[in-house]
Design an enzyme around this catalytic site. Structure first.
Site, mmCIF file in Angstrom:
data_model
loop_
_atom_site.group_PDB
_atom_site.id
_atom_site.type_symbol
_atom_site.label_atom_id
_atom_site.label_comp_id
_atom_site.label_asym_id
_atom_site.label_seq_id
_atom_site.Cartn_x
_atom_site.Cartn_y
_atom_site.Cartn_z
ATOM 1 N N TYR A 92 2.570 3.581 12.459
ATOM 2 C CA TYR A 92 3.160 2.468 11.698
ATOM 3 C C TYR A 92 4.616 2.265 12.116
ATOM 4 O O TYR A 92 5.038 1.134 12.398
ATOM 5 C CB TYR A 92 3.064 2.783 10.205
ATOM 6 N N SER A 136 10.254 -3.088 8.462
ATOM 7 C CA SER A 136 10.276 -1.964 7.527
ATOM 8 C C SER A 136 11.483 -1.074 7.854
ATOM 9 O O SER A 136 11.939 -1.050 9.011
ATOM 10 C CB SER A 136 8.995 -1.145 7.695
HETATM 11 N N1 NAP Z 1 4.895 -1.867 0.657
HETATM 12 C C1 NAP Z 1 5.796 -1.213 1.368
HETATM 13 O O1 NAP Z 1 6.174 -0.062 1.051
HETATM 14 C C2 NAP Z 1 6.421 -1.898 2.557
HETATM 15 C C3 NAP Z 1 7.686 -1.433 2.981
HETATM 16 C C4 NAP Z 1 8.261 -2.023 4.094
HETATM 17 C C5 NAP Z 1 7.595 -3.041 4.757
HETATM 18 N N2 NAP Z 1 6.377 -3.464 4.313
HETATM 19 C C6 NAP Z 1 5.724 -4.535 5.085
HETATM 20 O O2 NAP Z 1 5.583 -5.679 4.257
HETATM 21 C C7 NAP Z 1 4.469 -6.461 4.725
HETATM 22 C C8 NAP Z 1 3.577 -6.773 3.541
HETATM 23 O O3 NAP Z 1 2.993 -5.550 3.086
HETATM 24 P P1 NAP Z 1 2.660 -5.281 1.552
HETATM 25 O O4 NAP Z 1 3.531 -4.193 1.100
HETATM 26 O O5 NAP Z 1 2.630 -6.546 0.813
HETATM 27 O O6 NAP Z 1 1.204 -4.651 1.688
HETATM 28 P P2 NAP Z 1 -0.201 -5.301 1.334
HETATM 29 O O7 NAP Z 1 -0.231 -5.633 -0.099
HETATM 30 O O8 NAP Z 1 -1.237 -4.363 1.825
HETATM 31 O O9 NAP Z 1 -0.184 -6.641 2.195
HETATM 32 C C9 NAP Z 1 -0.529 -6.672 3.567
HETATM 33 C C10 NAP Z 1 -1.427 -7.860 3.759
HETATM 34 O O10 NAP Z 1 -1.841 -7.920 5.126
HETATM 35 C C11 NAP Z 1 -3.213 -8.265 5.116
HETATM 36 N N3 NAP Z 1 -3.934 -7.939 6.330
HETATM 37 C C12 NAP Z 1 -4.269 -6.719 6.814
HETATM 38 N N4 NAP Z 1 -4.985 -6.841 7.930
HETATM 39 C C13 NAP Z 1 -5.104 -8.178 8.158
HETATM 40 C C14 NAP Z 1 -5.760 -8.945 9.152
HETATM 41 N N5 NAP Z 1 -6.444 -8.371 10.168
HETATM 42 N N6 NAP Z 1 -5.693 -10.288 9.085
HETATM 43 C C15 NAP Z 1 -5.029 -10.885 8.068
HETATM 44 N N7 NAP Z 1 -4.401 -10.217 7.101
HETATM 45 C C16 NAP Z 1 -4.436 -8.867 7.141
HETATM 46 C C17 NAP Z 1 -3.758 -7.469 3.950
HETATM 47 O O11 NAP Z 1 -5.055 -7.921 3.554
HETATM 48 P P3 NAP Z 1 -6.018 -6.898 2.741
HETATM 49 O O12 NAP Z 1 -5.248 -6.509 1.515
HETATM 50 O O13 NAP Z 1 -7.229 -7.678 2.446
HETATM 51 O O14 NAP Z 1 -6.232 -5.746 3.659
HETATM 52 C C18 NAP Z 1 -2.694 -7.735 2.900
HETATM 53 O O15 NAP Z 1 -2.931 -8.927 2.228
HETATM 54 C C19 NAP Z 1 3.787 -5.622 5.798
HETATM 55 O O16 NAP Z 1 4.218 -6.048 7.057
HETATM 56 C C20 NAP Z 1 4.299 -4.213 5.526
HETATM 57 O O17 NAP Z 1 4.289 -3.427 6.686
HETATM 58 C C21 NAP Z 1 5.784 -2.916 3.214
#
Ligand code: NAP
Length: 262
Positions: free
Chosen positions: A151, A138
């Site tokens: 985070y 991130s």
């Molecule tokens: N969105 C942003 O603004 C952003 C920016 C920079 C980086 N990122 C990074 O991008 C990556 C993907 O995030 P995203 O934005 O796609 O958010 P997201 O839609 O919430 O995806 C995160 C995924 O991780 C899963 N997860 C959480 N706890 C878990 C566990 N114990 N075991 C297995 N899976 C688990 C979640 O499942 P559930 O949905 O069922 O909880 C969800 O499917 C993350 O590493 C995040 O930090 C996101």
């Protein structure tokens, strides 16, 4: 690395970025094993993909489930050419308001469990003489951000780990790629984050765009990629002139605070 024809294990596959990435990778001819929470949504995702894919529900924080996933990768994929870690949890809160258990859980899910899984997948990659691990970090893994303290810390750790492991494995045929998206419109950002984003005019990418950028990073053998301007520029400035960023965030924090406390 070629995406077409490669065997890819995607952790966090039914998240916003994960599911968009699954579609992009499958459309480019990868065979996918999709892992994450939510058995039904994973199955729906598998059925929507144009190429061979399977899914497995796992809680990455559970050691026995990580081991079972590695076994499934062995039987279904054979070899893991690319391992992508897109799991994550996030809190937008004043540090004192984050429950201690949640602090531990955030590090467990964002950092420790993926690292442990990578450790168990490495012998297979060494035996086959090639492999790529992609960690989704991130912008907040380079810029410590107020109200995202835990985070941010978990992503700083993931970035440091990725850099160290890349250097350690430099002559093994195994590469590590760290991709740092800026804010992205996915469920990880709750309504308070979205409202704060609007108030501070934070740029927010659609996950489909981020997925395309991650796929491009893989194809172009990138080591570290920061997505979006000016965020990627500020990530560099923060390393060289952190007091300048202190000042910019001092003003922004005042706008953020009511949203973090609401
Ligand atoms: N969105 C942003 O603004 C952003 C920016 C920079 C980086 N990122 C990074 O991008 C990556 C993907 O995030 P995203 O934005 O796609 O958010 P997201 O839609 O919430 O995806 C995160 C995924 O991780 C899963 N997860 C959480 N706890 C878990 C566990 N114990 N075991 C297995 N899976 C688990 C979640 O499942 P559930 O949905 O069922 O909880 C969800 O499917 C993350 O590493 C995040 O930090 C996101």
């Amino acid at each position: 690395m070629n995406i077409s024809g490669s065997n890819i294990l995607l952790l966090g596959a039914n998240g916003g970025i994960g599911s968009a990435l699954a579609r992009v990778l499958s459309a480019r001819g990868a065979r996918l094993l999709l892992a994450g929470l939510g058995e039904e949504s994973l199955k729906v995702l598998v059925e929507s993909l144009p190429n061979d894919a399977q899914s497995m529900e796992i809680d990455i924080a559970q050691a026995d489930q990580r081991e079972a996933l590695l076994g499934r990768a062995g039987t279904y994929l054979g070899s893991i050419d690319i391992l992508i870690n897109a799991v994550g949890v996030l809190d937008f809160l004043p540090f004192e308001d984050i429950p201690p258990q949640r602090i531990e859980q955030t590090f467990q899910i964002n950092t420790i469990a993926p690292i442990l899984f990578m450790q168990s997948a490495l012998p297979g990659m060494r035996a086959q003489g090639h492999g790529l691990i992609v960690n989704i970090g991130s912008t907040f893994g380079s810029i410590g951000f107020p109200y995202f303290s835990v985070y941010s810390a978990s992503k700083f750790a993931l970035r440091g780990f990725s850099e160290a492991l890349r250097r350690e494995l430099a002559d093994t045929g195994i590469d590590i790629c760290y991709v740092a998206p800026r804010a992205t419109k996915t469920p990880i950002n709750n309504s308070r984050v979205m409202a704060m984003g609007e108030a501070t005019k934070m740029n927010m990418d659609p996950p489909e765009k981020v997925a395309q950028q991650i796929a491009r990073a893989i194809e172009n053998d990138k080591k570290e990629v920061y997505l979006g301007q000016p965020e990627s520029f500020f990530a560099r400035v923060n390393q060289l002139l952190p007091r300048l960023v202190d000042r910019a965030l001092f003003k922004q924090r005042r706008i953020m605070e009511p949203y973090a406390r609401s």
